[in-house]
Write a protein that holds these residues in place. Structure first.
Motif, PDB file in Angstrom:
ATOM      1  N   ILE A  65      -3.106   4.756  -2.454  1.00  0.00           N
ATOM      2  CA  ILE A  65      -4.097   5.632  -1.821  1.00  0.00           C
ATOM      3  C   ILE A  65      -3.603   7.062  -1.968  1.00  0.00           C
ATOM      4  N   ASN A  66      -4.381   7.876  -2.659  1.00  0.00           N
ATOM      5  CA  ASN A  66      -4.006   9.257  -2.938  1.00  0.00           C
ATOM      6  C   ASN A  66      -4.935  10.208  -2.201  1.00  0.00           C
ATOM      7  N   ILE A  67      -4.374  11.013  -1.320  1.00  0.00           N
ATOM      8  CA  ILE A  67      -5.146  12.019  -0.601  1.00  0.00           C
ATOM      9  C   ILE A  67      -4.803  13.367  -1.215  1.00  0.00           C
ATOM     10  N   VAL A  68      -5.774  14.014  -1.832  1.00  0.00           N
ATOM     11  CA  VAL A  68      -5.493  15.250  -2.562  1.00  0.00           C
ATOM     12  C   VAL A  68      -6.319  16.405  -2.001  1.00  0.00           C
ATOM     13  N   ASP A  69      -5.698  17.568  -1.914  1.00  0.00           N
ATOM     14  CA  ASP A  69      -6.374  18.755  -1.380  1.00  0.00           C
ATOM     15  C   ASP A  69      -6.903  19.620  -2.524  1.00  0.00           C
ATOM     16  N   PHE A  70      -7.452  18.972  -3.524  1.00  0.00           N
ATOM     17  CA  PHE A  70      -8.077  19.672  -4.652  1.00  0.00           C
ATOM     18  C   PHE A  70      -9.071  18.706  -5.296  1.00  0.00           C
TER      19      PHE A  70
ATOM     20  N   VAL B 232       0.856  -1.186   0.000  1.00  0.00           N
ATOM     21  CA  VAL B 232       0.000   0.000   0.000  1.00  0.00           C
ATOM     22  C   VAL B 232       0.888   1.229   0.000  1.00  0.00           C
ATOM     23  N   ASN B 233       0.752   2.052  -1.023  1.00  0.00           N
ATOM     24  CA  ASN B 233       1.511   3.291  -1.116  1.00  0.00           C
ATOM     25  C   ASN B 233       0.559   4.460  -0.886  1.00  0.00           C
ATOM     26  N   ILE B 234       0.821   5.270   0.127  1.00  0.00           N
ATOM     27  CA  ILE B 234      -0.033   6.407   0.444  1.00  0.00           C
ATOM     28  C   ILE B 234       0.705   7.692   0.095  1.00  0.00           C
ATOM     29  N   GLU B 235       0.046   8.533  -0.686  1.00  0.00           N
ATOM     30  CA  GLU B 235       0.614   9.849  -0.996  1.00  0.00           C
ATOM     31  C   GLU B 235      -0.417  10.914  -0.681  1.00  0.00           C
ATOM     32  N   ILE B 236       0.026  11.991  -0.074  1.00  0.00           N
ATOM     33  CA  ILE B 236      -0.853  13.128   0.169  1.00  0.00           C
ATOM     34  C   ILE B 236      -0.308  14.310  -0.617  1.00  0.00           C
TER      35      ILE B 236
ATOM     36  N   LEU C  66      -8.882  10.213  -2.360  1.00  0.00           N
ATOM     37  CA  LEU C  66      -9.670  10.907  -1.344  1.00  0.00           C
ATOM     38  C   LEU C  66      -9.519  12.400  -1.592  1.00  0.00           C
ATOM     39  N   GLU C  67     -10.617  13.062  -1.974  1.00  0.00           N
ATOM     40  CA  GLU C  67     -10.587  14.491  -2.298  1.00  0.00           C
ATOM     41  C   GLU C  67     -11.042  15.289  -1.075  1.00  0.00           C
ATOM     42  N   LEU C  68     -10.105  15.916  -0.402  1.00  0.00           N
ATOM     43  CA  LEU C  68     -10.388  16.600   0.854  1.00  0.00           C
ATOM     44  C   LEU C  68     -11.383  17.750   0.737  1.00  0.00           C
ATOM     45  N   PRO C  69     -11.348  18.596  -0.313  1.00  0.00           N
ATOM     46  CA  PRO C  69     -12.326  19.694  -0.394  1.00  0.00           C
ATOM     47  C   PRO C  69     -13.774  19.199  -0.403  1.00  0.00           C
TER      48      PRO C  69
END
Length: 265
Positions: free
Chosen positions: A117-122, A74-78, A154-157
Motif C-alpha cells: 500500500i503506497n500513500i503518495v503526496d503527488f 502488508v507493507n505500507i509506505e508513505i 493512494l494519491e493524496l492530492p
C-alpha cells in the motif's frame, strides 16, 4: 491557524499506525483500502514498527510499516517527495517482502499473499481516481494469474478534490489534515465517529509532545532539503537538455532568434 503533527509525514504516520495501542485504527484503515469488512480482519500483527533515531535525520531515508494481516503480508509506505522512479521502487520493495518469506517457508506454494500500500503526496497516474489497485492479469482473457501480488496507490492530492462520504475518503482527509481546524472538521463530519475521534485525539496528543515535535521538525527539514535537491537536479537536467537541443538546431541552420522562440533560451 494552529499547526499540528501532520499524519501524512512518514514519521507521524508510522507512530500513529505502528503503535500497538492503535491497532483498531490500523485495522479500520486497512479495511477501507482493501475494501473488506472490518470484522473480517481477525489478526493484525505489526512486524516492523521501530523508528531508529538516526533515521529521522538521515537524508533520503525511508520509513515504512510491515504488517501481517490474516496471514497476508502488508507493507505500507508513505512518500512525500516524487523521485520519478516510484513505480519501480514499490515493485522492488514488494518483491523483497515476498521473497524474504522463503527463509520461513518450506516451498514456494507456502508463500503468503503480499500487498503493498503506497500513500503518495503527488500525482502518479493520469486519471482522476485517487485509489488505484493493481494485480497481474492475462492480457487478452483478463484472467488473474495469482492473488499473491497486489499493489495499491493512494494519491493524496487527488483526494483533496473528492467530496464523497466513504470510510476511505475519510482516512484520506485525515492524512491530508494540516491544522487544528481541519481536525475539528473531521470530528464534525465523520462516517465513523468512534474511530475518527480516536485518530484525531492521537494527533492532538502527538502535537502536544515537544520532544516529538522537535523530531518532526527535523524530519520536515530533511524532506524539504530532499525536495530542493530533487528540484535542482530536474532543473539542471532540463537546462542541459535544452542546451543540447539548441546546439543541434543551430547545426541544422536555425537562427538564434528561432531557437530562443522555440525552446526559450
Amino acid at each position: 491557524m494552529n499547526k499540528i503533527a501532520k499524519p501524512k509525514l512518514d514519521l507521524v504516520f508510522k507512530k500513529i499506525f505502528g503503535d500497538v495501542n492503535n491497532v483498531d485504527l490500523l485495522t479500520d484503515f486497512l479495511s477501507s483500502v482493501l475494501d473488506v469488512p472490518t470484522e473480517s480482519i481477525q489478526e493484525v500483527e505489526i512486524i516492523d514498527n521501530e523508528v531508529i533515531p538516526d533515521t529521522v535525520e538521515k537524508k533520503f531515508s525511508r520509513l515504512d510499516l510491515l504488517i501481517l494481516v490474516n496471514n497476508e503480508y502488508v507493507n505500507i509506505e508513505i512518500q512525500v517527495n516524487n523521485y520519478n522512479d516510484y513505480k519501480e521502487r514499490t515493485l522492488f520493495y514488494w518483491a523483497k517482502v515476498y521473497t524474504n518469506q522463503l527463509a520461513k517457508s518450506e516451498d514456494y506454494i507456502s508463500l503468503q499473499n503480499t500487498i503493498a500500500i503506497n500513500i503518495v503526496d503527488f500525482k502518479l497516474f493520469d486519471c482522476s481516481e485517487c485509489h488505484s489497485s493493481f494485480m497481474i492479469y492475462e492480457t487478452h482473457r483478463h484472467e488473474k494469474l495469482t492473488d499473491k501480488l497486489r499493489i495499491d496507490f493512494l494519491e493524496l492530492p487527488k483526494a483533496k478534490k473528492n467530496k464523497t462520504s466513504t470510510k476511505l475518503q475519510e482516512w484520506l482527509d485525515f492524512l491530508n489534515v494540516t491544522t487544528e481546524e481541519g481536525l475539528e472538521m473531521l470530528e464534525k463530519n465523520t462516517v465513523n465517529p468512534t474511530i475518527m475521534h480516536k485518530a484525531v485525539a492521537v494527533v492532538r496528543q502527538m502535537s502536544a509532545d515537544e520532544q516529538l515535535l522537535r523530531a518532526i521538525q527535523k524530519r520536515e527539514e530533511t524532506l524539504m532539503n530532499e525536495r530542493s535537491a530533487l528540484n535542482n537536479a530536474k532543473q539542471q537536467g532540463a537546462s542541459e537538455k535544452a542546451k543540447d537541443i539548441a546546439e543541434r538546431m543551430k547545426a541544422k541552420g536555425y537562427s538564434e532568434q528561432e531557437i530562443n522562440e522555440i525552446i526559450g533560451l
